[in-house]
Design a protein around this motif. Structure first.
Motif, short mmCIF file in Angstrom:
data_model
loop_
_atom_site.label_atom_id
_atom_site.label_comp_id
_atom_site.label_asym_id
_atom_site.label_seq_id
_atom_site.Cartn_x
_atom_site.Cartn_y
_atom_site.Cartn_z
N HIS A 119 36.26 57.20 43.28
CA HIS A 119 36.10 56.49 42.01
C HIS A 119 37.04 55.29 41.88
CE1 HIS A 119 34.67 57.37 37.65
NE2 HIS A 119 34.93 56.10 37.76
N ALA A 120 38.21 55.39 42.49
CA ALA A 120 39.19 54.29 42.39
C ALA A 120 40.25 54.49 43.46
CB ALA A 120 39.83 54.28 41.00
N ASN A 156 35.94 50.31 42.64
CA ASN A 156 37.16 49.63 42.18
C ASN A 156 38.12 49.32 43.32
OD1 ASN A 156 36.62 49.70 39.24
ND2 ASN A 156 36.66 51.91 39.56
N PHE A 288 37.30 47.36 31.89
CA PHE A 288 37.69 48.69 32.38
C PHE A 288 38.90 48.60 33.30
CE2 PHE A 288 33.19 48.86 31.46
CZ PHE A 288 33.05 50.06 30.77
N TRP A 289 39.66 49.65 33.35
CA TRP A 289 40.78 49.80 34.29
C TRP A 289 41.84 48.70 34.12
CZ3 TRP A 289 40.93 54.25 37.23
CH2 TRP A 289 39.72 54.93 37.42
N ASN A 290 41.95 48.14 32.90
CA ASN A 290 42.93 47.08 32.68
C ASN A 290 44.36 47.54 32.96
OD1 ASN A 290 41.40 44.72 31.72
ND2 ASN A 290 40.67 46.20 30.24
N HIS A 291 44.60 48.84 32.75
CA HIS A 291 45.95 49.35 32.96
C HIS A 291 46.31 49.38 34.45
CE1 HIS A 291 43.12 52.61 33.41
NE2 HIS A 291 44.04 53.44 33.83
N LYS A 292 45.32 49.25 35.31
CA LYS A 292 45.59 49.29 36.76
C LYS A 292 45.54 47.91 37.41
CE LYS A 292 46.03 53.75 37.27
NZ LYS A 292 47.33 54.32 37.66
#
Ligand SMILES: NC(=O)C1=CN([C@@H]2O[C@H](COP(=O)(O)OP(=O)(O)OC[C@H]3O[C@@H](n4cnc5c(N)ncnc54)[C@H](O)[C@@H]3O)[C@@H](O)[C@H]2O)C=CC1
Ligand SMILES: O=CCc1c[nH]c2ccccc12
Length: 299
Positions: A119-120, A156, A288-292
């Motif tokens: 998934h990531a 991702n 999405f996934w802005n924290h990463k």
């Protein structure tokens, strides 16, 4: 309802399998924050509606906690298993990929999935270490060889993550599923995919017409919507398809799911795709996934 059973074309993958070029997602709009065993009948019903409309490419993930709903919808749809393309993804249980996939298959009431994704790249210790990515990819190859999934891929991933797994892979990833739309064009990553024969799936494809509006694309989308007599969202879906990118969308509304299929009925010209690229490049938006990913990071 218009567009029932509008045929959706396929894209050929680097392992010889084919994927329908429009997917229906059971993540956004549907993921559960609570107890997975509490079946969400609305999700089952919407997924059955999608299948009934001709969405045979279905996207899930262990983290969405909707695999039981997806499985029930598939079973009750009455559509032959071989006609469906079912994806699920691993992340929380990545330390034991065969066990994670077997658990997902039980929930899905299936003997195999068509596509299994990491998934990531954000796991392992330290997070994103090449060794952790390589170890996970080896397990992905094993579940493919065991027949539990037809294709394997990632989501991702950036070029450095793909580089890490390709270095030791026996089987290259077939797909990278990324957030993609005209406000997040990933030009370098797409070039990398092309060079390595990796197909691209787009989640969040409607973003310019929904979450990221208003913006510099509004006028271009309005003009093309008028020309093709479709909605801006359908132009966004076509923008992906005309670049050989497979969009995954969703909705709880039958009318919207039906309308999205109009994206199969026309084609943008290269100049129109270019107009969307130019207007889209004036704004950056990641949903999405802005924290990463770093804030101003256009990767
Ligand atoms: N691999 C990953 O990390 C991720 C994967 N996904 C997958 O992709 C699927 C689709 O992702 P989305 O971002 O939801 O796709 P999307 O960009 O197609 O958006 C669909 C959403 O937009 C809404 N919508 C449609 N038309 C609208 C309008 N005119 N006005 C306002 N809202 C409108 C729909 O109701 C739905 O909630 C997910 O269900 C999941 O399966 C999604 C996010 C991350
Ligand atoms: O796949 C989409 C983004 C995502 C990552 N983790 C979760 C958990 C629940 C819903 C969506 C997601």
């Amino acid at each position: 309802m218009a567009n029932i059973h509008t045929p959706i074309p396929n894209l050929k993958l680097n392992d010889g399998n084919s994927i329908p070029m429009l997917g229906y997602g059971t993540g956004t709009a549907w993921y559960k924050t609570g107890d997975e065993s509490q079946l969400d009948q609305a999700c089952v019903d919407a997924t059955k509606t999608a299948i009934g409309l001709g969405y045979y490419h279905l996207d899930g993930a262990e983290v969405y906690k909707t695999e039981p709903e997806l499985g029930k919808a598939i079973k009750e749809s009455g559509v032959e298993r071989s006609k469906l393309f079912v994806t699920t993804k691993v992340l929380p249980n990545i330390a034991d990929i065969p066990a994670a996939l077997n658990t997902s298959l039980k929930k899905l009431q299936l003997e195999y999935v068509d596509l299994y994704l990491i998934h990531a790249p954000f796991f392992g210790s330290p997070e994103e270490s090449p060794e952790a990515l390589q170890k996970a990819w080896k397990a992905m190859e094993e579940v493919k060889e065991a027949g539990l999934t037809r294709s394997i891929g990632v989501s991702n991933f950036l070029p450095q993550h793909l580089d890490a797994i390709i270095k030791t892979a026996r089987i290259p990833p077939a797909i990278n599923q990324i957030e993609f739309h005209a406000y997040l064009q990933h030009r370098e990553l797409l070039q990398y995919h092309k060079e390595k024969g990796i197909a691209t799936e787009a989640y969040g494809p409607l973003t310019p017409a929904t979450k990221a509006s208003p913006g510099p694309l509004d006028n271009v989308l309005a003009g093309l919507s008028k020309k093709y007599a479709v909605s801006p969202g359908e132009i966004c879906l076509r923008y992906c398809i005309d670049q050989d990118i497979v969009p995954i969308t969703t909705s709880s509304k039958e009318q919207r799911l039906s309308d999205y299929l109009r994206a199969m009925t026309f084609k943008l010209t290269p100049r129109e795709v270019n107009d969307l690229n130019e207007a889209g490049s004036q704004k950056h938006f990641r949903g999405f996934w802005n924290h990463k990913f770093a804030d101003n990071d256009r990767r």
